[in-house]
Scaffold this motif. Sequence first.
Motif, PDB file in Angstrom:
ATOM      1  N   UNK A  15       0.826  -1.209   0.000  1.00  8.33           N
ATOM      2  CA  UNK A  15       0.000   0.000   0.000  1.00  8.33           C
ATOM      3  C   UNK A  15       0.861   1.260   0.000  1.00  8.33           C
ATOM      4  N   UNK A  16       0.312   2.344  -0.541  1.00  9.05           N
ATOM      5  CA  UNK A  16       1.064   3.608  -0.525  1.00  9.05           C
ATOM      6  C   UNK A  16       1.284   4.086   0.907  1.00  9.05           C
ATOM      7  N   UNK A  17       2.340   4.888   1.073  1.00  9.73           N
ATOM      8  CA  UNK A  17       2.726   5.368   2.411  1.00  9.73           C
ATOM      9  C   UNK A  17       1.621   6.213   3.044  1.00  9.73           C
ATOM     10  N   UNK A  18       1.096   7.140   2.318  1.00 11.62           N
ATOM     11  CA  UNK A  18       0.038   8.013   2.823  1.00 11.62           C
ATOM     12  C   UNK A  18      -0.671   8.601   1.619  1.00 11.62           C
ATOM     13  N   UNK A  19      -1.820   9.194   1.883  1.00 12.47           N
ATOM     14  CA  UNK A  19      -2.520   9.824   0.761  1.00 12.47           C
ATOM     15  C   UNK A  19      -1.701  11.013   0.271  1.00 12.47           C
ATOM     16  N   UNK A  20      -1.714  11.190  -1.026  1.00 16.85           N
ATOM     17  CA  UNK A  20      -0.983  12.304  -1.608  1.00 16.85           C
ATOM     18  C   UNK A  20      -1.755  12.787  -2.832  1.00 16.85           C
ATOM     19  N   UNK A  21      -1.309  13.863  -3.397  1.00 18.66           N
ATOM     20  CA  UNK A  21      -1.976  14.456  -4.548  1.00 18.66           C
ATOM     21  C   UNK A  21      -1.032  14.400  -5.741  1.00 18.66           C
ATOM     22  N   UNK A  22      -1.222  13.409  -6.615  1.00 16.67           N
ATOM     23  CA  UNK A  22      -0.358  13.260  -7.790  1.00 16.67           C
ATOM     24  C   UNK A  22      -0.418  14.470  -8.710  1.00 16.67           C
ATOM     25  N   UNK A  23      -1.509  15.227  -8.653  1.00 21.14           N
ATOM     26  CA  UNK A  23      -1.641  16.433  -9.476  1.00 21.14           C
ATOM     27  C   UNK A  23      -0.565  17.463  -9.108  1.00 21.14           C
ATOM     28  N   UNK A  24      -0.187  17.488  -7.824  1.00 21.96           N
ATOM     29  CA  UNK A  24       0.681  18.557  -7.331  1.00 21.96           C
ATOM     30  C   UNK A  24       2.065  18.117  -6.881  1.00 21.96           C
ATOM     31  N   UNK A  39       3.070  -0.810  -6.151  1.00 31.65           N
ATOM     32  CA  UNK A  39       2.180  -0.043  -5.307  1.00 31.65           C
ATOM     33  C   UNK A  39       1.269   0.780  -6.206  1.00 31.65           C
ATOM     34  N   UNK A  40       0.338   1.499  -5.605  1.00 31.24           N
ATOM     35  CA  UNK A  40      -0.628   2.273  -6.374  1.00 31.24           C
ATOM     36  C   UNK A  40      -0.864   3.623  -5.735  1.00 31.24           C
ATOM     37  N   UNK A  41      -1.336   4.538  -6.564  1.00 39.11           N
ATOM     38  CA  UNK A  41      -1.656   5.896  -6.100  1.00 39.11           C
ATOM     39  C   UNK A  41      -2.947   6.322  -6.782  1.00 39.11           C
ATOM     40  N   UNK A  42      -3.940   6.712  -5.973  1.00 34.15           N
ATOM     41  CA  UNK A  42      -5.252   7.094  -6.499  1.00 34.15           C
ATOM     42  C   UNK A  42      -5.320   8.578  -6.774  1.00 34.15           C
ATOM     43  N   UNK A  43      -6.041   8.934  -7.832  1.00 40.57           N
ATOM     44  CA  UNK A  43      -6.272  10.332  -8.175  1.00 40.57           C
ATOM     45  C   UNK A  43      -7.539  10.426  -8.994  1.00 40.57           C
ATOM     46  N   UNK A  44      -8.079  11.616  -9.090  1.00 44.31           N
ATOM     47  CA  UNK A  44      -9.284  11.870  -9.886  1.00 44.31           C
ATOM     48  C   UNK A  44      -8.948  12.816 -11.022  1.00 44.31           C
ATOM     49  N   UNK A  45      -9.617  12.606 -12.153  1.00 41.14           N
ATOM     50  CA  UNK A  45      -9.504  13.525 -13.291  1.00 41.14           C
ATOM     51  C   UNK A  45     -10.863  14.163 -13.484  1.00 41.14           C
ATOM     52  N   UNK A  46     -10.868  15.479 -13.538  1.00 42.83           N
ATOM     53  CA  UNK A  46     -12.118  16.231 -13.732  1.00 42.83           C
ATOM     54  C   UNK A  46     -12.201  16.607 -15.207  1.00 42.83           C
ATOM     55  N   UNK A  47     -13.312  16.206 -15.841  1.00 43.40           N
ATOM     56  CA  UNK A  47     -13.493  16.490 -17.260  1.00 43.40           C
ATOM     57  C   UNK A  47     -13.635  17.992 -17.449  1.00 43.40           C
TER      58      UNK A  47
END
Length: 167
Positions: free
Chosen positions: A49-58, A158-166
Amino acid sequence: MKMIPKPAPPAGSPALRVLILVTGLALAACAWYAFAHWLHRDSDVTWFPPAASCNLHAAPCSATLGDKGRITLSVQASGKIDALEILPLEVDVDGVTATQVDVDFVGRDMDLGLHRFALSSSTPGQFKGQGQVGICTQTVMPWRARVILETAEGKVGSWFDFDVIRS
């Protein structure tokens, strides 16, 4: 001169031909579906699992691979990750020797196809390449970036979650 008879028309009604065509198309679709899932298989990957939540956008995101090492994924997205935009990707690997690094973009809530990108080693422990998130069908599309390393001991990731806004 001897007359050669005309060949007989193929037997079978037009409905039978249509059913044969539909059956062939259905079998082709099933084969494609099975092949796509075979490519997606990840049963041979040991996931951490990833270490902590993060923001791949930034910012880059990191994960510890148990006692094997650590990975960091950076997406150069100028503030936000957009669908169909070419994204420079960079994975830094510490504590483990990887022979190959792949980044998959996978839809979290629906099957959006295979978006796998192989990265090239630029320096020891650093892999670079380009990737692309598929088209968004919803206003907010939840994605997962999966980083898979091939090592001498097997595949880890491992994986990292993010959302894409259309837009």
